[in-house]
Design an enzyme around this catalytic site. Structure first.
Site, PDB file in Angstrom:
ATOM      1  N   MET A   1     -26.344  -7.074  -6.242  1.00  0.00           N
ATOM      2  CA  MET A   1     -26.182  -6.235  -7.434  1.00  0.00           C
ATOM      3  C   MET A   1     -25.358  -4.993  -7.075  1.00  0.00           C
ATOM      4  SD  MET A   1     -29.573  -6.680  -9.716  1.00  0.00           S
ATOM      5  CE  MET A   1     -30.633  -5.541  -8.844  1.00  0.00           C
TER       6      MET A   1
ATOM      7  N   HIS B   1     -25.175  -1.857   1.183  1.00  0.00           N
ATOM      8  CA  HIS B   1     -25.535  -1.157   2.417  1.00  0.00           C
ATOM      9  C   HIS B   1     -25.460  -2.168   3.567  1.00  0.00           C
ATOM     10  CE1 HIS B   1     -29.309  -3.202   1.842  1.00  0.00           C
ATOM     11  NE2 HIS B   1     -29.518  -2.564   0.689  1.00  0.00           N
TER      12      HIS B   1
ATOM     13  N   HIS C   1     -26.850  -5.723   3.041  1.00  0.00           N
ATOM     14  CA  HIS C   1     -25.978  -6.687   2.352  1.00  0.00           C
ATOM     15  C   HIS C   1     -24.854  -7.161   3.282  1.00  0.00           C
ATOM     16  CE1 HIS C   1     -27.298  -4.132  -1.196  1.00  0.00           C
ATOM     17  NE2 HIS C   1     -27.655  -5.344  -1.585  1.00  0.00           N
TER      18      HIS C   1
ATOM     19  N   GLN D   1     -33.405  -9.158 -15.064  1.00  0.00           N
ATOM     20  CA  GLN D   1     -34.470  -8.970 -14.068  1.00  0.00           C
ATOM     21  C   GLN D   1     -35.060  -7.562 -14.089  1.00  0.00           C
ATOM     22  OE1 GLN D   1     -31.553  -9.941 -10.780  1.00  0.00           O
ATOM     23  NE2 GLN D   1     -32.794  -8.504  -9.635  1.00  0.00           N
TER      24      GLN D   1
ATOM     25  N   LYS E   1     -36.170  -9.274   3.256  1.00  0.00           N
ATOM     26  CA  LYS E   1     -36.882  -8.090   2.753  1.00  0.00           C
ATOM     27  C   LYS E   1     -37.509  -8.417   1.395  1.00  0.00           C
ATOM     28  CE  LYS E   1     -36.452  -4.531   0.404  1.00  0.00           C
ATOM     29  NZ  LYS E   1     -35.606  -3.939  -0.574  1.00  0.00           N
TER      30      LYS E   1
ATOM     31  N   GLN F   1     -38.789 -13.168  -3.570  1.00  0.00           N
ATOM     32  CA  GLN F   1     -37.548 -13.621  -4.220  1.00  0.00           C
ATOM     33  C   GLN F   1     -36.933 -14.779  -3.427  1.00  0.00           C
ATOM     34  OE1 GLN F   1     -34.302 -11.020  -5.851  1.00  0.00           O
ATOM     35  NE2 GLN F   1     -33.292 -11.416  -3.919  1.00  0.00           N
TER      36      GLN F   1
ATOM     37  N   SER G   1     -32.534  -0.566   1.460  1.00  0.00           N
ATOM     38  CA  SER G   1     -32.620  -0.998   0.072  1.00  0.00           C
ATOM     39  C   SER G   1     -31.729  -0.078  -0.753  1.00  0.00           C
ATOM     40  CB  SER G   1     -34.074  -0.874  -0.416  1.00  0.00           C
ATOM     41  OG  SER G   1     -34.104  -0.829  -1.829  1.00  0.00           O
TER      42      SER G   1
HETATM   43  O1  PAF Z   1     -31.625  -9.221  -4.492  1.00  0.00           O
HETATM   44  C1  PAF Z   1     -30.791  -8.912  -5.380  1.00  0.00           C
HETATM   45  O2  PAF Z   1     -29.920  -8.059  -5.198  1.00  0.00           O
HETATM   46  C2  PAF Z   1     -30.861  -9.597  -6.732  1.00  0.00           C
HETATM   47  O3  PAF Z   1     -32.173  -9.837  -7.114  1.00  0.00           O
HETATM   48  C3  PAF Z   1     -30.024 -10.875  -6.821  1.00  0.00           C
HETATM   49  C4  PAF Z   1     -30.529 -11.955  -5.877  1.00  0.00           C
HETATM   50  C5  PAF Z   1     -28.565 -10.558  -6.503  1.00  0.00           C
HETATM   51  C6  PAF Z   1     -30.077 -11.438  -8.244  1.00  0.00           C
HETATM   52  O4  PAF Z   1     -29.594 -10.539  -9.184  1.00  0.00           O
END
Ligand code: PAF
Length: 280
Positions: free
Chosen positions: A30, A34, A37, A61, A151, A155, A187
């Protein structure tokens, strides 16, 4: 780096990559990137010939009173970081129609009972929204593999289950949590922490680590949860949950040889933090 923002251009480009026999990896994000990612991009690079990162702040979400409107939007900096890490393609849909075109297909896609526990209990519908966007990105991209961070363990678990059912050839790679030197899990929401909170936040991980030590001595889950909760509260964390489970997100039995995980979510001021530790 190729940057695309419409579904049509994206699909055409994917078809070109496929015609050349490229091994495609997908890193959905999203944005507000950082080092956590970027470590996913690095893992993807090692395992594929073309890495695609997506940046899309998925409205589905976020709950009504959550931070969708204020979620950090840092596209320019994100593009610079992805270029530095040699990401090949960025798909940053310019509107939600570029992702959720055949929305009807998704009506029945639900995270189910394991999406309603832990974070799903405090964020109703959150994981249904996550699965919907990830499903659409998988369908559009048809990647060979996709990388997600540990983390967000719940999910990751739910995405793995969804992929197993709808995209059986797709490999989901679990990437280790990246932490600051003092242990705080990276995060995008750490950005919300004020000066005082940023000093306290690393205690979250330290208290969880100490909790596992305590469990090994006491062999009593309930007592250890009370011990961890008291420690967190003493340090100004508001506890959403502290839970010991199997890594299949099932209830733990005493003296089991199954792999275990301690999962927790807390609030520090207005900021929600999550973390987890796997152990034997
Ligand atoms: O972890 C995230 O950044 C989001 O939940 C994802 C997997 C990109 C879905 O929008």
């Amino acid at each position: 780096m190729i940057i695309l923002d419409t579904k049509e251009d994206y699909k055409n480009y994917i078809n070109l990559l496929k015609s050349k026999g490229e091994i495609i990896s997908l890193v959905p994000t999203m944005g507000n990137l950082h080092d956590g990612h970027l470590s996913l991009v690095e893992i993807a690079k090692k395992k594929s010939s073309k890495v695609i990162t997506t940046i899309f702040i998925n409205p589905l979400q976020f709950g009504k009173n959550e931070d969708f409107a204020s979620y950090p939007r840092t596209m320019k900096q994100d593009i610079d970081k992805l270029k530095k890490h040699n990401c090949d393609i960025l798909f940053a849909p310019k509107s939600k129609n570029e992702v959720f075109n055949n929305f009807d297909d998704l009506k029945n896609l639900k995270a189910g009972p394991k999406g309603n526990i832990l974070c799903g209990k405090i964020r109703p519908g959150h994981f249904d929204g996550v699965l919907k966007v990830v499903y659409m990105l998988f369908q559009l991209t048809e990647p060979n593999l996709s990388v997600f961070g540990k983390k967000d363990f719940q999910q990751l678990y739910l995405i793995k289950q969804m992929a197993k059912k709808y995209f059986p050839k797709l490999k989901i790679i679990s990437a280790p949590t990246i932490r600051t030197k003092n242990g705080l899990a990276l995060s995008s929401r750490n950005l919300y922490l004020d000066k005082t909170s940023i000093r306290i936040a690393p205690l979250f991980y330290k208290i969880l680590l100490d909790g596992i030590k305590n469990l090994k001595n006491s062999n009593n889950f309930e007592e250890t949860i009370k011990y961890i909760t008291a420690n967190l509260e003493k340090n100004k964390f508001l506890v959403n949950y502290v839970s010991f489970m199997t890594t299949e997100l099932e209830k733990l039995k005493l003296n089991t040889s199954e792999r275990k995980i301690l999962l927790s979510s807390v609030k520090l001021g207005q900021t929600r933090l999550i973390d987890n530790i796997e152990f034997n």
